[in-house]
Write an enzyme that holds these catalytic residues in place. Structure first.
Site, PDB file in Angstrom:
ATOM      1  N   CYS A 289       0.838  -1.205   0.000  1.00 52.55           N
ATOM      2  CA  CYS A 289       0.000   0.000   0.000  1.00 52.55           C
ATOM      3  C   CYS A 289       0.868   1.247   0.000  1.00 52.55           C
ATOM      4  CB  CYS A 289      -0.904   0.007   1.229  1.00 52.55           C
ATOM      5  SG  CYS A 289      -1.955  -1.431   1.415  1.00 52.55           S
ATOM      6  N   GLY A 293       1.272   4.592  -2.425  1.00 55.71           N
ATOM      7  CA  GLY A 293       1.102   5.936  -1.893  1.00 55.71           C
ATOM      8  C   GLY A 293       2.309   6.814  -2.153  1.00 55.71           C
ATOM      9  N   GLN A 330      21.193  38.526 -10.414  1.00 57.39           N
ATOM     10  CA  GLN A 330      21.763  37.239 -10.815  1.00 57.39           C
ATOM     11  C   GLN A 330      21.437  36.134  -9.816  1.00 57.39           C
ATOM     12  OE1 GLN A 330      25.943  37.645 -11.592  1.00 57.39           O
ATOM     13  NE2 GLN A 330      25.662  39.001 -13.338  1.00 57.39           N
ATOM     14  N   ASP A 387      11.968  32.522   0.890  1.00 58.61           N
ATOM     15  CA  ASP A 387      13.030  33.498   1.090  1.00 58.61           C
ATOM     16  C   ASP A 387      12.986  34.590   0.023  1.00 58.61           C
ATOM     17  OD1 ASP A 387      15.677  34.248   2.410  1.00 58.61           O
ATOM     18  OD2 ASP A 387      16.312  33.967   0.334  1.00 58.61           O
ATOM     19  N   GLY A 391       9.654  39.394   3.407  1.00 59.41           N
ATOM     20  CA  GLY A 391       8.682  39.378   4.492  1.00 59.41           C
ATOM     21  C   GLY A 391       7.332  38.854   4.054  1.00 59.41           C
ATOM     22  N   GLU A 414       5.089   8.302   5.317  1.00 63.68           N
ATOM     23  CA  GLU A 414       5.261   7.208   4.355  1.00 63.68           C
ATOM     24  C   GLU A 414       6.733   6.947   4.055  1.00 63.68           C
ATOM     25  OE1 GLU A 414       2.481   6.616   1.226  1.00 63.68           O
ATOM     26  OE2 GLU A 414       0.971   7.926   2.151  1.00 63.68           O
ATOM     27  N   PHE A 434      19.356  -0.814   9.011  1.00 62.30           N
ATOM     28  CA  PHE A 434      18.273  -0.311   9.851  1.00 62.30           C
ATOM     29  C   PHE A 434      18.551  -0.569  11.325  1.00 62.30           C
ATOM     30  CE2 PHE A 434      16.351  -1.075   5.718  1.00 62.30           C
ATOM     31  CZ  PHE A 434      15.645   0.097   5.508  1.00 62.30           C
TER      32      PHE A 434
END
Length: 438
Positions: A289, A293, A330, A387, A391, A414, A434
Site C-alpha cells: 500500500c 502511496g 543574478q 526566502d 517578508g 510514508e 536499519f
C-alpha cells in the site's frame, strides 16, 4: 466531466506553413526563395519553453492530458478559493471527497468496481494538480486510493471488493489507513496493536492505538494492521460505530492543517472474521500500500514545487528594488534556474516510473528513490521561494509558507527521507543498516 468512460476525439493537425503562389519576375522569385529558406531555418530551430523544458506534454497520451486538464479546472475553481481559510481554521471539508467521487478520481487505476481504470501516469498527474493547491488535499485522496482502496482490491475477498470499493469510489465512504503507532513509526514491525481470534463466534478482538492517521476523525472505514497470535501481521476492515472504536482528532498542527488527522483507539473492538483481508499475512501487505502511496507523493510534491516556482518568478518580476525588478538580480535568476531544473528532472523521472508501473516493472526501490528525492527537493524549493518573497513570504495570502510547512510533513510520512536512504543503501551494498544487530 468524470473520468469514467472518457472518450477523446483526436483532431488532425493542420500544417503550420501555407505557401502562397504569386506571379513575380524570376529575380524576385529567387530573392523570395532565399528569404523563405532563411525563415524556415530560423523557425525550425527548437525553442525552449521554461514552462515545459523537456516537452513532457508530448510524452503524455491524449486521455492523460484530458484527465489532467479536467481535474486541474476543478482544483483551481473549486479548491483553490477555499484553501486559505481551510488552512487558517484547520478544517477539512468532507464534501471534497464526494466531489472527487463524482469526478471519478478515487481509486482511479483500479479496473472495475466503479473505478476509472486509468494509467499510473494519469494518477500521478491528478496528484500533481491536487497538491498544486495543497498537500493536505492530496493526502486525503492518497489515503482513500492507494492506502484504503488498493489493499481491498489487492488483498481483499471478492465480497469485500463488492461491498466497499464502489462506495469508496463514489466518495460515499471515507477511509483511513492505520499503521503508525505512538511507539512504532519507522519500524512498523514493532507494532503493539494485537488481534486475538475468538473461535466461539469467529471474530477477532483488536486492542491498540494508531496515531498520525489522515482522515481518521471523519472516516467511515478503517484499514488497520495488527499482529495476530501466530505473530503474523494482518489487515482488518473496521467500520465506524463498532463498539470500542474511537478516532480523536489531533489538533494544533503547523503542517497539513487542511487535512483531518487523528488517532485510532481500539479498546476490545470485535471484528468479524470476514473483515480480515485474506490476501495479506505480513508487513508486505502494508508495504505494498505504502509503495503505491509514495508513488503519488513523488508526483504530488512537484505540483507544490511548481506553484512555488511560478509564484516566486512572478513576484521577482513585479517587485522593484533599487530601481529594477528583483528578477534582474543574478542570484534570483540562479535560484529560479535551480528550481526549474529539479522540477523538470523530477517530473520526467516520475513519468518513466509511471510507465514502468503499468508494465509491472517498477521495483519498490525505484519508488523510494523518487519519494526521497522529490520530497527533499520540493521542500528546498518551497523554502527558497519563501526566502525570495522576503517578508511577504511568511504571509499565508501568498500560499508559499503553507506549502513549505506542508512539505515538512510530506518529507516525513510514508517513509522519512533517511529511511528511504537506508532502503537505497541496502540495495546498493546488499547490507541492511536499519539495526546494528542484524
Amino acid at each position: 466531466m468524470a473520468l469514467r468512460g472518457v472518450s477523446v476525439q483526436l483532431l488532425s493537425r493542420v500544417p503550420g506553413l501555407r505557401v502562397f503562389r504569386t506571379w513575380v519576375s524570376s529575380a524576385a522569385q529567387t530573392e523570395k526563395v532565399g528569404r523563405t529558406q532563411s525563415q524556415l531555418a530560423k523557425s525550425s530551430r527548437p525553442e525552449f519553453d521554461w514552462r515545459d523544458p523537456l516537452v513532457l506534454e508530448e510524452q503524455l497520451t491524449t486521455d492523460e492530458i484530458l484527465i489532467r486538464d479536467t481535474f486541474r479546472t476543478y482544483c483551481q475553481e473549486r479548491l483553490m478559493p477555499r484553501i486559505l481559510l481551510a488552512n487558517r481554521n484547520e478544517v477539512f471539508h468532507r464534501e471534497i471527497i464526494s466531489q472527487m467521487g463524482e469526478l471519478g478520481v478515487l481509486g482511479p487505476t483500479i479496473k472495475g468496481y466503479g473505478c476509472a481504470g486509468v494509467s499510473s501516469v494519469a494518477y500521478g498527474l491528478l496528484a500533481r494538480e491536487l497538491e498544486r493547491v495543497d498537500s493536505g488535499y492530496r493526502s486525503a485522496m492518497s489515503v482513500q486510493s492507494p492506502l484504503v482502496m488498493h489493499p481491498i482490491y489487492a488483498y481483499g475477498s471478492e465480497e469485500q471488493r463488492q461491498k466497499y470499493l464502489p462506495r469508496l469510489a463514489k466518495g460515499e465512504l471515507l477511509g483511513c489507513f492505520g499503521l503508525t503507532e505512538p511507539n512504532s513509526g519507522s519500524d512498523p514491525s514493532s507494532m503493539e496493536t494485537r488481534a486475538r481470534y475468538n473461535s466461539s463466534n469467529k471474530s477477532y478482538t483488536l486492542n491498540g492505538t494508531k496515531t498520525w492517521i489522515t482522515n481518521s476523525p471523519m472516516a467511515d472505514l478503517f484499514v488497520v494492521w495488527a499482529r495476530c497470535e501466530d505473530g503474523r501481521i494482518r489487515g482488518f476492515l473496521l467500520e465506524k460505530g463498532m463498539r470500542g472504536l474511537s478516532a480523536p482528532r489531533i489538533q494544533g498542527k503547523f503542517s497539513l492543517r487542511a487535512s483531518a488527522t487523528g488517532m485510532i483507539i481500539m479498546d476490545g473492538v470485535e471484528v468479524p472474521e470476514e473483515n480480515m483481508l485474506p490476501g495479506a499475512s505480513s508487513l508486505g501487505g502494508s508495504f505494498g500500500c505504502l509503495n503505491n502511496g509514495r508513488y503519488g507523493i513523488a508526483w504530488g510534491v512537484l505540483g507544490a514545487s511548481e506553484f512555488c516556482l511560478h509564484t516566486a518568478r512572478q513576484y521577482a518580476l513585479d517587485r522593484m528594488q533599487f530601481g529594477v525588478p528583483l528578477a534582474r538580480n543574478q542570484l534570483i535568476q540562479k535560484k529560479l534556474a535551480d528550481m526549474l531544473t529539479e522540477i523538470t528532472l523530477g517530473l520526467h523521472a516520475c513519468l518513466q516510473l509511471g510507465r514502468l508501473k503499468d508494465q509491472d516493472k517498477a521495483a519498490p526501490e525505484m519508488v523510494s528513490l523518487l519519494k526521497r528525492n522529490n520530497c527533499g527537493k520540493a521542500l528546498d524549493i518551497a523554502r527558497q521561494a519563501r526566502d525570495m518573497l522576503g517578508g511577504n513570504g511568511i504571509s499565508d495570502e501568498y500560499h508559499v509558507i503553507r506549502h513549505a510547512m506542508n512539505l515538512e510533513a510530506v518529507n516525513t510520512y510514508e517513509g522519512t527521507h533517511d529511511i528511504h536512504a537506508l532502503i537505497l543503501g541496502r540495495a546498493i551494498t546488499g547490507i541492511q543498516a536499519f539495526t546494528a544487530s542484524k
